[in-house]
Motif scaffolding. Structure first.
Motif, PDB file in Angstrom:
ATOM      1  N   MET A  32       0.772  -1.074   0.147  1.00  0.00           N
ATOM      2  CA  MET A  32       0.002  -0.028   0.064  1.00  0.00           C
ATOM      3  C   MET A  32       0.757   1.225  -0.043  1.00  0.00           C
ATOM      4  O   MET A  32       1.897   1.168   0.338  1.00  0.00           O
ATOM      5  CB  MET A  32      -0.835  -0.066   1.299  1.00  0.00           C
ATOM      6  CG  MET A  32      -2.219  -0.300   1.261  1.00  0.00           C
ATOM      7  SD  MET A  32      -3.231  -0.148   2.658  1.00  0.00           S
ATOM      8  CE  MET A  32      -4.704  -0.710   2.037  1.00  0.00           C
ATOM      9  N   ARG A  33       0.499   2.354  -0.683  1.00  0.00           N
ATOM     10  CA  ARG A  33       0.976   3.655  -0.609  1.00  0.00           C
ATOM     11  C   ARG A  33       0.751   3.985   0.893  1.00  0.00           C
ATOM     12  O   ARG A  33       0.027   3.642   1.592  1.00  0.00           O
ATOM     13  CB  ARG A  33       0.476   4.633  -1.509  1.00  0.00           C
ATOM     14  CG  ARG A  33       1.145   4.272  -3.101  1.00  0.00           C
ATOM     15  CD  ARG A  33       0.324   4.992  -3.715  1.00  0.00           C
ATOM     16  NE  ARG A  33       0.793   5.185  -5.306  1.00  0.00           N
ATOM     17  CZ  ARG A  33       0.261   5.755  -6.145  1.00  0.00           C
ATOM     18  NH1 ARG A  33      -0.784   6.522  -6.019  1.00  0.00           N
ATOM     19  NH2 ARG A  33       0.824   5.613  -7.447  1.00  0.00           N
ATOM     20  N   THR A  34       1.639   5.014   1.257  1.00  0.00           N
ATOM     21  CA  THR A  34       1.700   5.438   2.887  1.00  0.00           C
ATOM     22  C   THR A  34       0.669   6.807   2.775  1.00  0.00           C
ATOM     23  O   THR A  34       0.355   7.193   1.959  1.00  0.00           O
ATOM     24  CB  THR A  34       2.941   5.969   3.096  1.00  0.00           C
ATOM     25  OG1 THR A  34       3.368   7.140   2.344  1.00  0.00           O
ATOM     26  CG2 THR A  34       4.044   5.001   3.047  1.00  0.00           C
ATOM     27  N   GLY A  35       0.277   6.825   4.436  1.00  0.00           N
ATOM     28  CA  GLY A  35      -0.675   7.933   4.522  1.00  0.00           C
ATOM     29  C   GLY A  35      -0.216   9.183   4.218  1.00  0.00           C
ATOM     30  O   GLY A  35      -0.771  10.109   3.680  1.00  0.00           O
ATOM     31  N   PRO A  57       0.013   9.465  -0.260  1.00  0.00           N
ATOM     32  CA  PRO A  57      -0.962   8.708  -0.761  1.00  0.00           C
ATOM     33  C   PRO A  57      -0.887   8.358  -2.354  1.00  0.00           C
ATOM     34  O   PRO A  57      -1.542   7.552  -2.953  1.00  0.00           O
ATOM     35  CB  PRO A  57      -2.207   9.174  -0.214  1.00  0.00           C
ATOM     36  CG  PRO A  57      -2.059  10.562   0.265  1.00  0.00           C
ATOM     37  CD  PRO A  57      -0.609  10.854   0.336  1.00  0.00           C
ATOM     38  N   ASN A  58      -0.352   9.482  -3.097  1.00  0.00           N
ATOM     39  CA  ASN A  58      -0.346   9.560  -4.234  1.00  0.00           C
ATOM     40  C   ASN A  58       0.951   9.183  -5.041  1.00  0.00           C
ATOM     41  O   ASN A  58       1.201   9.572  -6.083  1.00  0.00           O
ATOM     42  CB  ASN A  58      -1.088  10.584  -5.076  1.00  0.00           C
ATOM     43  CG  ASN A  58      -2.527  10.381  -4.691  1.00  0.00           C
ATOM     44  OD1 ASN A  58      -2.981   9.668  -4.573  1.00  0.00           O
ATOM     45  ND2 ASN A  58      -3.254  11.451  -4.855  1.00  0.00           N
ATOM     46  N   ARG A 109      -4.372   5.280  -1.985  1.00  0.00           N
ATOM     47  CA  ARG A 109      -3.497   4.461  -1.400  1.00  0.00           C
ATOM     48  C   ARG A 109      -3.364   2.980  -1.838  1.00  0.00           C
ATOM     49  O   ARG A 109      -2.407   2.408  -1.445  1.00  0.00           O
ATOM     50  CB  ARG A 109      -4.023   4.580   0.298  1.00  0.00           C
ATOM     51  CG  ARG A 109      -3.070   5.712   1.018  1.00  0.00           C
ATOM     52  CD  ARG A 109      -3.232   5.387   2.609  1.00  0.00           C
ATOM     53  NE  ARG A 109      -2.464   4.552   2.890  1.00  0.00           N
ATOM     54  CZ  ARG A 109      -2.155   3.992   4.167  1.00  0.00           C
ATOM     55  NH1 ARG A 109      -3.118   4.627   5.011  1.00  0.00           N
ATOM     56  NH2 ARG A 109      -1.267   3.137   4.504  1.00  0.00           N
ATOM     57  N   ASN A 110      -4.651   2.705  -2.046  1.00  0.00           N
ATOM     58  CA  ASN A 110      -4.702   1.188  -2.351  1.00  0.00           C
ATOM     59  C   ASN A 110      -4.558   0.663  -4.041  1.00  0.00           C
ATOM     60  O   ASN A 110      -5.055  -0.094  -4.324  1.00  0.00           O
ATOM     61  CB  ASN A 110      -6.125   0.638  -1.989  1.00  0.00           C
ATOM     62  CG  ASN A 110      -6.351  -0.703  -1.851  1.00  0.00           C
ATOM     63  OD1 ASN A 110      -5.193  -1.521  -1.534  1.00  0.00           O
ATOM     64  ND2 ASN A 110      -7.541  -1.262  -1.734  1.00  0.00           N
TER      65      ASN A 110
END
Ligand code: ADP
Ligand code: MG
Length: 454
Positions: free
Chosen positions: A13-16, A19-20, A195-196
């Protein structure tokens, strides 16, 4: 070792914080160990999936049922009302496309009865943007390795293969083929915050492997670049779109006026929509509640008594809170005994339901107002907890008491009146600590898991 295996397998997953961007990514949260799932219930969930596909498809084509069922809801719930307006508008104009693609995920918990036997109980069916089919295609490999490291190779060999990404792509590819234009692309309608993305990439890559072009666009892009020609073919900056696969569009917050306009454009178009707006409405909690009413399934699926029996066997108690005697009685019952129930508004994505004291307070407040009808009431499912470790980046490692939710992916394609594809496409097991009443993986509560059949 487990975390490294997850990173290697692409359970990401990308991080908080970013996120992009994919420059910094982390593993998607998952359990250290697979969780025990009763084999009979697992098989029951698979066996009923084609029936649920059939049911969702039937509801989506039944204007009278949708109209009657949602009549009370749309009086008080603006979001459902707005979706419903688009639904009616496209029907009145006449549908430009006769091919329908459905991708859903039916979610269950294992309700623990008094004698200790467990029963399969449906939590809900997601008819739009059902996620984690991609990442979960890779989690069994991680758990297999962990079991081997623990000296449990026999158990490792028992973990089932699972590839929803492939199954979902098969459905999208079939719809693309029936659309019938080599040049046309599949458009993933994606969120502003992504993120997903890796979960979606798993499905995308399956399509690229089949030489089907995929583009990723947001509602904003559709508003700016989208257009229809005279026969309502959809173009994005000159590129024809065969299939629109929504991974967005199920919460009110994403819709400003421009995005509503974009949604309408997509629904009016000749592109195959996954789901079309009727199928999105078929997934509302109000529809779920009405389906459980005596005689409703028989009306919707005439000539399918066995499918009806399989479907009904998975239903938990569901209750209307519409104005009237039935609603009054249920509201009073829930206020008296809130721990028996879950109170659900017409929302998706986790974190919206009410439990316990909060349920009581809210119902007390709205019990004599029409606002009550925007909710439904459901029996609370009580699974048997089990111990596991929930692995989450930057969180301490600790053992937790956990419960799991099993999802089965369903895929179908209808052309006119004929179902040309109807399949179960794989499963998803999500596990969370028992202190959280609500919430999925994206909401930061549940984590990815793998069933170990017992
Ligand atoms: P959403 O559309 O927000 O995903 P759900 O109906 O799936 O709504 O509920 C969210 C979560 O709340 C579920 O994943 C589950 O953990 C919990 N939940 C929902 N319904 C029940 C129920 N009847 N009994 C116990 N837990 C429930
Ligand atoms: Mg859910």
């Amino acid at each position: 070792v487990a975390v490294d295996a997850a990173l290697l397998a692409g359970v990401l997953m990308r991080t908080g914080e970013q996120p992009n961007a994919s420059d910094v990514v982390n593993y998607a949260p998952f359990t250290l160990l697979p969780s025990a799932v009763p084999r009979a219930l697992f098989e029951q969930a698979y066996a009923v999936q084609q029936d649920f596909n059939l049911l969702v498809d039937a509801v989506s084509q039944n204007r009278e049922f949708l109209e009657q069922t949602l009549a009370s809801t749309i009086k008080v719930d603006d979001f459902t009302a707005r979706l419903f307006r688009i639904y009616k508008q496209v029907l009145e104009e006449g549908l430009a496309q006769t091919v329908v693609l459905g991708i859903n995920r039916s979610d269950y918990m294992f309700d623990c009865g008094l004698e200790g036997t467990a029963a399969l109980r449906q939590i809900e069916i997601n008819t739009i943007a059902a996620s984690f089919g991609g990442l979960t295609s890779r989690t069994a490999d991680v758990h297999r390795l962990v079991l081997k490291v623990l000296g449990k190779s026999e158990e490792a060999s028992q973990l089932l293969p699972n590839n929803p990404a492939k199954g979902l792509a098969l459905g999208i590819a079939k719809a693309w083929e029936l659309y019938g234009s080599q040049r046309a692309v599949v458009m993933f309608l994606v969120e502003e915050v992504q993120r997903n993305i890796f979960d979606q990439r798993c499905v995308e890559n399956e399509l690229w492997n089949r030489n089907i072009r995929v583009v990723r666009k947001r509602f904003r892009d559709v508003f700016e670049q989208g257009s229809l020609d005279a026969s309502r073919r959809l173009y994005m900056d000159g590129q024809e779109v065969a299939v629109v696969y929504y991974r967005e569009g199920y919460v009110p917050q994403v819709y400003d006026e421009q995005n509503w306009e974009a949604r309408l454009l997509l629904e009016r178009s000749r592109a195959v929509k996954c789901p079309d707006i009727a199928t999105q409405l078929a997934g509302t909690k109000k529809v779920q509640q009405e389906l459980s009413r005596q005689g409703t399934l028989e009306k919707l699926l005439p000539g399918h008594p066995e499918a009806i029996a399989r479907i009904r066997a998975t239903f938990a108690g569901l209750y209307s809170l519409d104005e009237g005697e039935e609603g009054d009685r249920m509201a009073a019952t829930a206020i008296a005994d809130p721990d028996r129930f879950v109170l659900k508004p017409q929302r998706e994505g986790g974190g919206n339901n009410l439990y316990g004291e909060e349920l009581r307070e809210v119902l007390e407040k709205i019990k004599d107002s029409p606002e009550r009808t925007s909710y439904i009431l459901m029996d609370k499912i009580k699974p048997q907890p089990a111990l596991n470790y929930l692995l989450r980046a930057h969180s301490p490692l600790q053992v937790s008491e956990c419960i799991s939710e099993l999802g089965i992916f369903g895929v179908y394609v209808r052309q006119g009146r004929e179902l040309v594809l109807n399949q179960a496409a794989g499963h998803l097991l999500r596990t969370k600590a028992i202190e959280h009443a609500d919430g999925g993986v994206a909401a930061g509560v549940a984590v990815l898991d793998t069933p170990y059949l017992v």
